[in-house]
Design a protein around this motif. Sequence first.
Motif, short mmCIF file in Angstrom:
data_model
loop_
_atom_site.label_atom_id
_atom_site.label_comp_id
_atom_site.label_asym_id
_atom_site.label_seq_id
_atom_site.Cartn_x
_atom_site.Cartn_y
_atom_site.Cartn_z
N TRP A 88 0.90 -1.27 0.06
CA TRP A 88 0.13 -0.06 0.01
C TRP A 88 0.94 1.23 -0.03
O TRP A 88 1.94 1.19 0.32
CB TRP A 88 -0.93 0.00 0.92
CG TRP A 88 -0.31 -0.28 2.55
CD1 TRP A 88 0.34 0.73 3.35
CD2 TRP A 88 -0.26 -1.52 3.17
NE1 TRP A 88 1.05 0.07 4.30
CE2 TRP A 88 0.78 -1.30 4.43
CE3 TRP A 88 -0.42 -2.86 2.85
CZ2 TRP A 88 1.16 -2.23 5.25
CZ3 TRP A 88 -0.18 -4.08 3.63
CH2 TRP A 88 0.69 -3.66 4.96
N GLU A 89 0.12 2.53 -0.34
CA GLU A 89 1.11 3.70 -0.52
C GLU A 89 1.43 4.34 0.91
O GLU A 89 0.90 3.89 1.83
CB GLU A 89 -0.06 4.51 -1.02
CG GLU A 89 0.63 5.82 -1.88
CD GLU A 89 -0.46 6.55 -2.21
OE1 GLU A 89 -0.09 7.59 -3.14
OE2 GLU A 89 -1.67 6.43 -2.27
N HIS A 90 2.73 4.88 0.86
CA HIS A 90 2.98 5.67 2.07
C HIS A 90 3.38 6.90 1.75
O HIS A 90 3.80 7.26 0.71
CB HIS A 90 4.08 5.06 2.52
CG HIS A 90 3.96 3.64 3.51
ND1 HIS A 90 3.14 3.47 4.44
CD2 HIS A 90 4.38 2.67 3.30
CE1 HIS A 90 3.06 2.31 4.86
NE2 HIS A 90 3.98 1.50 4.34
N HIS A 91 3.09 7.93 2.50
CA HIS A 91 3.38 9.39 2.33
C HIS A 91 4.45 9.83 3.35
O HIS A 91 4.04 10.08 4.45
CB HIS A 91 2.16 10.43 2.24
CG HIS A 91 0.96 10.16 1.06
ND1 HIS A 91 0.18 10.85 0.97
CD2 HIS A 91 1.20 9.06 0.16
CE1 HIS A 91 -0.81 10.59 -0.19
NE2 HIS A 91 0.12 9.41 -0.59
N VAL A 92 5.70 9.59 3.02
CA VAL A 92 6.74 9.97 4.12
C VAL A 92 6.81 11.32 4.14
O VAL A 92 7.01 12.04 3.00
CB VAL A 92 8.10 9.02 3.61
CG1 VAL A 92 9.10 9.49 4.67
CG2 VAL A 92 7.80 7.46 3.43
N GLY A 138 7.75 10.56 9.54
CA GLY A 138 6.47 10.03 9.85
C GLY A 138 5.65 9.70 8.41
O GLY A 138 6.30 9.70 7.40
N CYS A 139 4.56 9.19 8.59
CA CYS A 139 3.76 8.95 7.32
C CYS A 139 2.10 9.79 7.56
O CYS A 139 1.48 9.49 8.44
CB CYS A 139 3.53 7.65 6.91
SG CYS A 139 2.34 7.00 5.88
N HIS A 140 1.87 10.42 6.37
CA HIS A 140 0.62 11.32 6.56
C HIS A 140 -0.44 10.24 6.68
O HIS A 140 -1.56 10.67 7.12
CB HIS A 140 0.59 12.30 5.09
CG HIS A 140 1.28 13.26 5.21
ND1 HIS A 140 1.12 14.26 6.17
CD2 HIS A 140 2.20 13.79 4.45
CE1 HIS A 140 2.01 15.16 6.17
NE2 HIS A 140 2.70 14.95 5.13
N LEU A 141 -0.41 9.11 6.02
CA LEU A 141 -1.48 8.04 5.94
C LEU A 141 -1.53 7.10 7.30
O LEU A 141 -2.66 6.67 7.55
CB LEU A 141 -1.61 7.12 4.69
CG LEU A 141 -1.39 7.98 3.37
CD1 LEU A 141 -1.00 7.06 2.22
CD2 LEU A 141 -2.45 8.71 3.14
N HIS A 142 -0.37 6.95 7.94
CA HIS A 142 -0.36 5.86 8.99
C HIS A 142 0.40 6.84 10.13
O HIS A 142 1.38 6.76 10.14
CB HIS A 142 0.47 4.61 8.57
CG HIS A 142 -0.03 4.16 7.14
ND1 HIS A 142 0.75 4.29 6.23
CD2 HIS A 142 -1.44 3.65 6.98
CE1 HIS A 142 -0.20 3.70 5.18
NE2 HIS A 142 -1.34 3.38 5.80
N GLY A 143 -0.50 7.11 11.20
CA GLY A 143 0.07 7.98 12.22
C GLY A 143 0.90 7.15 13.14
O GLY A 143 1.78 7.76 13.84
N SER A 144 0.93 5.81 13.19
CA SER A 144 1.70 4.98 13.96
C SER A 144 3.23 4.88 13.45
O SER A 144 4.01 4.60 14.31
CB SER A 144 1.22 3.59 14.17
OG SER A 144 1.35 2.74 13.02
N MET A 145 3.54 5.36 12.33
CA MET A 145 4.80 5.15 11.78
C MET A 145 5.75 6.34 12.17
O MET A 145 5.52 7.51 12.12
CB MET A 145 4.53 5.07 10.08
CG MET A 145 4.17 3.92 9.71
SD MET A 145 4.01 3.97 7.81
CE MET A 145 5.61 3.68 7.31
N ARG A 146 6.74 5.87 12.64
CA ARG A 146 7.78 6.79 13.12
C ARG A 146 9.33 6.40 13.21
O ARG A 146 9.42 5.30 13.52
CB ARG A 146 7.37 6.78 14.97
CG ARG A 146 7.94 7.94 15.62
CD ARG A 146 7.35 8.03 16.84
NE ARG A 146 7.90 9.02 17.97
CZ ARG A 146 8.73 8.72 18.75
NH1 ARG A 146 9.10 7.46 18.99
NH2 ARG A 146 9.18 9.53 19.75
CU CU Z 1 2.13 5.19 5.39
#
Ligand code: CU
Length: 215
Positions: A88-92, A138-146
Amino acid sequence: MNRNHMLLAAGAAFSIAAQAATVQVTVLARDGQPLSNAVVVVEPAGGIRPAAPAPVQATIAQEKMQFVPMVSVLPVGSRVSFVNQDAWEHHVRGVPAGVARLGSSPAGIELRLAGKVDGKAPTSADVTLATPGALQLGCHLHGSMRGFVYVTDSPFAVQTDANGVASLRDVPEGAASLRVWHSDQLLEGKPIKVNITPVTAVSVPTQVTPRRRRP
Ligand SMILES: [Cu+2]
């Protein structure tokens, strides 16, 4: 152990004259446990500025909703490939990280990486890290990514391992100061004065309580 006091255990000084030393730094969390993913920087005293390390090519993957590795320590000028291994897409995004904003900070990062399609190479984008400082990923789509990138012009900057230990090689002997950076620290600790001898082991308590990484 009184966690408010530094434990400085200078190793034995040998009689052999040596130019450079190995410095082992153990960083401890607030609860006294080893603190991994901390960045230790040793700066020789007296305004001596060692030559910056050579830039490298590094990879930070987006994999199973995590940045891998979570923390990267990279010489200024290095290139990083962000590679999306997820379907799936990530917006880093990368923004200057909290308390590390002393002096200069790296320019921000904004990337859109399409999800991986079976049988095709993953989507990737390259970024050059032109300015020293810490970036929070971070990722705009997935707040848990750090994640974090610590960009440095010091040849004596090393991340602590799972045992909270950073080993720095070829450090000039003599007076120096030591700084510790961690993504979960609320205040940057004061630099610690150390005297680098051929064998130097230092234990540094901090007030950091590391966040658990999501499984
Ligand atoms: Cu993401």
